[in-house]
Design a protein around this motif. Structure first.
Motif, PDB file in Angstrom:
ATOM      1  N   GLN A 295      10.511  -1.468  15.105  1.00  0.00           N
ATOM      2  CA  GLN A 295      11.432  -0.823  14.168  1.00  0.00           C
ATOM      3  C   GLN A 295      11.479   0.687  14.332  1.00  0.00           C
ATOM      4  N   TYR A 296      10.357   1.292  14.751  1.00  0.00           N
ATOM      5  CA  TYR A 296      10.268   2.756  14.682  1.00  0.00           C
ATOM      6  C   TYR A 296      10.083   3.472  16.016  1.00  0.00           C
ATOM      7  N   LEU A 297       9.456   2.838  17.004  1.00  0.00           N
ATOM      8  CA  LEU A 297       9.154   3.567  18.237  1.00  0.00           C
ATOM      9  C   LEU A 297      10.409   4.071  18.936  1.00  0.00           C
ATOM     10  N   GLN A 298      11.373   3.193  19.195  1.00  0.00           N
ATOM     11  CA  GLN A 298      12.525   3.607  19.995  1.00  0.00           C
ATOM     12  C   GLN A 298      13.394   4.653  19.296  1.00  0.00           C
ATOM     13  N   PRO A 299      13.705   4.496  18.002  1.00  0.00           N
ATOM     14  CA  PRO A 299      14.508   5.546  17.350  1.00  0.00           C
ATOM     15  C   PRO A 299      13.822   6.911  17.373  1.00  0.00           C
ATOM     16  N   MET A 300      12.508   6.939  17.163  1.00  0.00           N
ATOM     17  CA  MET A 300      11.825   8.230  17.208  1.00  0.00           C
ATOM     18  C   MET A 300      11.765   8.773  18.620  1.00  0.00           C
ATOM     19  N   SER A 326      10.341  12.484   8.547  1.00  0.00           N
ATOM     20  CA  SER A 326      10.506  11.494   7.494  1.00  0.00           C
ATOM     21  C   SER A 326       9.406  10.441   7.538  1.00  0.00           C
ATOM     22  N   PHE A 327       9.049  10.010   8.746  1.00  0.00           N
ATOM     23  CA  PHE A 327       8.029   8.964   8.885  1.00  0.00           C
ATOM     24  C   PHE A 327       6.702   9.422   8.279  1.00  0.00           C
ATOM     25  N   LEU A 328       6.312  10.653   8.568  1.00  0.00           N
ATOM     26  CA  LEU A 328       5.053  11.177   8.028  1.00  0.00           C
ATOM     27  C   LEU A 328       5.150  11.392   6.517  1.00  0.00           C
ATOM     28  N   ARG A 329       6.281  11.865   6.050  1.00  0.00           N
ATOM     29  CA  ARG A 329       6.455  12.070   4.598  1.00  0.00           C
ATOM     30  C   ARG A 329       6.429  10.733   3.861  1.00  0.00           C
ATOM     31  N   GLU A 330       7.104   9.732   4.415  1.00  0.00           N
ATOM     32  CA  GLU A 330       7.129   8.426   3.774  1.00  0.00           C
ATOM     33  C   GLU A 330       5.738   7.790   3.741  1.00  0.00           C
ATOM     34  N   SER A 331       4.957   8.006   4.790  1.00  0.00           N
ATOM     35  CA  SER A 331       3.593   7.474   4.792  1.00  0.00           C
ATOM     36  C   SER A 331       2.787   8.080   3.644  1.00  0.00           C
ATOM     37  N   GLN A 332       2.948   9.377   3.415  1.00  0.00           N
ATOM     38  CA  GLN A 332       2.225  10.012   2.315  1.00  0.00           C
ATOM     39  C   GLN A 332       2.761   9.581   0.954  1.00  0.00           C
ATOM     40  N   ARG A 333       4.044   9.280   0.874  1.00  0.00           N
ATOM     41  CA  ARG A 333       4.579   8.777  -0.390  1.00  0.00           C
ATOM     42  C   ARG A 333       4.047   7.372  -0.671  1.00  0.00           C
ATOM     43  N   PHE A 384       7.717   0.312   2.488  1.00  0.00           N
ATOM     44  CA  PHE A 384       7.624   1.428   3.422  1.00  0.00           C
ATOM     45  C   PHE A 384       8.910   1.507   4.233  1.00  0.00           C
ATOM     46  N   ASP A 385       9.608   2.607   4.115  1.00  0.00           N
ATOM     47  CA  ASP A 385      10.858   2.846   4.844  1.00  0.00           C
ATOM     48  C   ASP A 385      10.698   4.164   5.590  1.00  0.00           C
ATOM     49  N   GLY A 386      10.313   4.085   6.838  1.00  0.00           N
ATOM     50  CA  GLY A 386       9.943   5.274   7.598  1.00  0.00           C
ATOM     51  C   GLY A 386      11.023   6.326   7.686  1.00  0.00           C
ATOM     52  N   PHE A 387      12.285   5.928   7.634  1.00  0.00           N
ATOM     53  CA  PHE A 387      13.373   6.896   7.766  1.00  0.00           C
ATOM     54  C   PHE A 387      14.054   7.171   6.418  1.00  0.00           C
ATOM     55  N   ARG A 388      13.381   6.839   5.343  1.00  0.00           N
ATOM     56  CA  ARG A 388      13.915   7.043   4.001  1.00  0.00           C
ATOM     57  C   ARG A 388      14.374   8.488   3.797  1.00  0.00           C
ATOM     58  N   PHE A 389      13.497   9.437   4.122  1.00  0.00           N
ATOM     59  CA  PHE A 389      13.802  10.841   3.823  1.00  0.00           C
ATOM     60  C   PHE A 389      14.771  11.441   4.839  1.00  0.00           C
ATOM     61  N   ALA A 390      14.791  10.909   6.050  1.00  0.00           N
ATOM     62  CA  ALA A 390      15.798  11.360   7.019  1.00  0.00           C
ATOM     63  C   ALA A 390      17.184  11.008   6.502  1.00  0.00           C
ATOM     64  N   LYS A 401      14.942  19.944   0.783  1.00  0.00           N
ATOM     65  CA  LYS A 401      14.236  19.295  -0.319  1.00  0.00           C
ATOM     66  C   LYS A 401      13.331  18.172   0.153  1.00  0.00           C
ATOM     67  N   HIS A 402      13.718  17.450   1.191  1.00  0.00           N
ATOM     68  CA  HIS A 402      12.984  16.263   1.610  1.00  0.00           C
ATOM     69  C   HIS A 402      12.197  16.466   2.898  1.00  0.00           C
ATOM     70  N   LEU A 403      11.873  17.713   3.225  1.00  0.00           N
ATOM     71  CA  LEU A 403      10.983  17.996   4.350  1.00  0.00           C
ATOM     72  C   LEU A 403       9.580  17.473   4.065  1.00  0.00           C
ATOM     73  N   PHE A 404       8.829  17.178   5.103  1.00  0.00           N
ATOM     74  CA  PHE A 404       7.451  16.707   4.965  1.00  0.00           C
ATOM     75  C   PHE A 404       6.632  17.618   4.066  1.00  0.00           C
ATOM     76  N   VAL A 405       6.804  18.937   4.208  1.00  0.00           N
ATOM     77  CA  VAL A 405       5.960  19.888   3.476  1.00  0.00           C
ATOM     78  C   VAL A 405       6.502  20.250   2.096  1.00  0.00           C
ATOM     79  N   SER A 406       7.708  19.773   1.752  1.00  0.00           N
ATOM     80  CA  SER A 406       8.306  20.152   0.474  1.00  0.00           C
ATOM     81  C   SER A 406       7.651  19.393  -0.674  1.00  0.00           C
ATOM     82  N   THR A 407       7.483  20.073  -1.804  1.00  0.00           N
ATOM     83  CA  THR A 407       6.883  19.450  -2.980  1.00  0.00           C
ATOM     84  C   THR A 407       7.867  19.467  -4.141  1.00  0.00           C
ATOM     85  N   THR A 408       7.896  18.380  -4.897  1.00  0.00           N
ATOM     86  CA  THR A 408       8.719  18.259  -6.086  1.00  0.00           C
ATOM     87  C   THR A 408       7.898  17.493  -7.122  1.00  0.00           C
TER      88      THR A 408
END
Length: 477
Positions: A295-300, A326-333, A384-390, A401-408
């Motif tokens: 699901q994730y290797l080829q698109p990335m 997005s993948f890293l941000r979604e993992s932390q979410r 888990f939706d790895g490209f949710r934030f993208a 707003k939806h960068l890995f380092v952004s906080t809300t």
């Protein structure tokens, strides 16, 4: 466990009586995520309390109360005192680290400002280390312990900009720092099983700080002495002055901090922070990737290859990799390290705007995991939706707003506000480089294909399964 009349008005998850509350405190050690989810479900947007061994913790959620925790002055709700309680700094990191935190402004300013110039070194160390550690032959698959492997990469890449080559590549130096990071957390968990009046007795039995200081200092002493000599000889005319963490410490430390032993301790502290959080976060993300490679290797890969072809490897090019970010941000979410965040200690009585009164000495925290898994905040939040934030960044005005380092208020794994993790910008650059190189150069899967290893919990802290392995082979073109 004391119950103040005003405090008793706050609803409790678990037993609340003077004696039976200790049952709740023990349960929290082993069942914290479920207790926190129970409280969030019943009291969403309000405060509830959970017993700890020697105090109560008030947990809040919702934008309004999270903002109030963020905005409270440090002399009312103290992050420093809460951290000191949680990881028993006096015994795990040393008393001077609690009283003098001069390293934090350095991380927040010097390290963050230098990211563009130091990224090539981080990237080089990531590429070199991964190539040495993950070395399958031909089309063979090799199985490696995920967390241990990631820790080795993180330690070397981080220390490339902490102390430079060759120290960052010394196996004993790296092993000592990795072991120290593990020991600190294990010791903190152990100490928190005892009430505070017993911690001096138990804490003084721990020897990890002096033992590890001696081990690491033997590597740093020659380097520090050489740099001090050049600083004295050349002053501001030292044209080859290193641009790394150790040099910033040498230049900014005052008074009793200006000793080789104390500089060594300070380097141990930043290593602990970098290795513990980054390694655990990356390993949890790696498990998501290895569980769903199709699901994730080829698109990335396609995204990364296109950007690198146009711009090469740089901090700026990393920022353009939306799917990777997005993948890293979604993992932390979805799979963050902590079920709570923004923990504070009330060093003065504090009253929330809804009238909730928090007595002196109480811990206050924000419900992180429950917030991140709330359907009101995220569609299909438990998925888990790895490209949710993208995808979310495609909207007007949503790109930052939806960068890995952004906080809300609905995304708080890094905290929120002025005390948000000061090293998150460096960590993000490092973890993106690691993931990008893995994605481009390797195929990955789990030993039990598609079955993500079960995470481990100790109280409100999550860690990846230390025994779990990830399988790698050279990318098949």
């Amino acid at each position: 466990m004391l119950i103040w009349p005003k405090f008793d008005a706050i609803p409790t998850v678990g037993p609340s009586g003077p004696i039976v509350s200790y049952i709740g405190a023990v349960r929290y050690l082993f069942d914290a995520p479920r207790m926190l989810q129970e409280g969030y479900g019943k009291f969403k947007g309000r405060a509830f309390k959970i017993a700890k061994i020697d105090t109560w913790m008030v947990v809040v959620s919702g934008s309004k109360l999270i903002d109030e925790v963020r905005d409270a002055p440090d002399d009312v709700l103290s992050r420093s005192e809460a951290v000191n309680d949680i990881i028993a700094i006096e015994y795990t990191l040393g008393p001077n680290i609690h009283t003098n935190k001069y390293h934090i402004p350095i991380v927040r300013s010097h390290l963050t400002r230098s990211l563009t110039s130091i990224f090539p070194e981080v990237n080089d160390e990531v590429l070199t280390t991964i190539g040495e550690i993950i070395a399958p032959k031909g089309d063979e698959w090799i199985a490696l312990p995920a967390l241990d492997t990631v820790m080795r990469v993180v330690c070397r890449a981080s220390n490339r900009v902490f102390v430079g080559v060759p120290v960052c590549r010394d196996p004993d130096y790296c092993d000592a720092n990795v072991k120290f990071a593990i020991d600190v957390m294990a010791s903190a968990v152990f100490l928190n099983m005892f009430p505070k009046f017993m911690r001096p007795i138990v804490g003084n039995m721990l020897t990890l700080v002096p033992r590890t200081v001696h081990r690491i200092e033997k590597h740093l002493r020659p380097l520090i002495e050489e740099r001090l000599h050049k600083m004295e000889e050349y002053g501001n005319e030292w044209s080859d002055r290193p641009n790394d963490m150790l040099q910033w410490f040498l230049e900014d430390a005052d008074g009793e901090e200006r000793t080789i032993t104390n500089w060594t301790k300070r380097m141990m502290v930043v290593n602990f922070a970098a290795i513990h959080t980054s390694s655990n976060s990356f390993t949890l993300a790696l498990f998501h990737l290895a569980a769903n490679p199709a699901q994730y290797l080829q698109p990335m890969r396609e995204e990364i290859e296109g950007i690198i072809r146009e711009e090469g490897w740089s901090k700026a090019s990393m920022q353009k990799m939306r799917k990777l970010d997005s993948f890293l941000r979604e993992s932390q979410r979805h799979t963050g390290l902590d079920a709570i965040t923004m923990t504070r200690k009330a060093v003065k009585p504090f009253t929330f705007s809804d009238g909730t009164k928090v007595p002196l000495g109480t811990h206050i925290a924000c419900a992180a995991l429950a917030t991140h898994l709330d359907e009101d905040n995220y569609t299909s939040a438990d998925v888990f939706d790895g490209f949710r934030f993208a995808n979310m960044r495609e909207g007007d005005g949503e790109s930052i707003k939806h960068l890995f380092v952004s906080t809300t208020t609905d995304y708080i794994p890094f905290g929120y506000g002025r005390h948000a993790c000061p090293g998150r910008f460096f960590a993000a650059a490092e973890l993106k480089a690691m993931m990008a190189h893995l994605v481009l150069n390797y195929d990955v899967k789990l030993e039990d294909e598609g079955v993500r290893p079960k995470d481990l919990w100790m109280s409100a802290s999550r860690s990846p399964n230390r025994a779990a392995k990830v399988m790698f082979r050279k990318r098949q073109l």
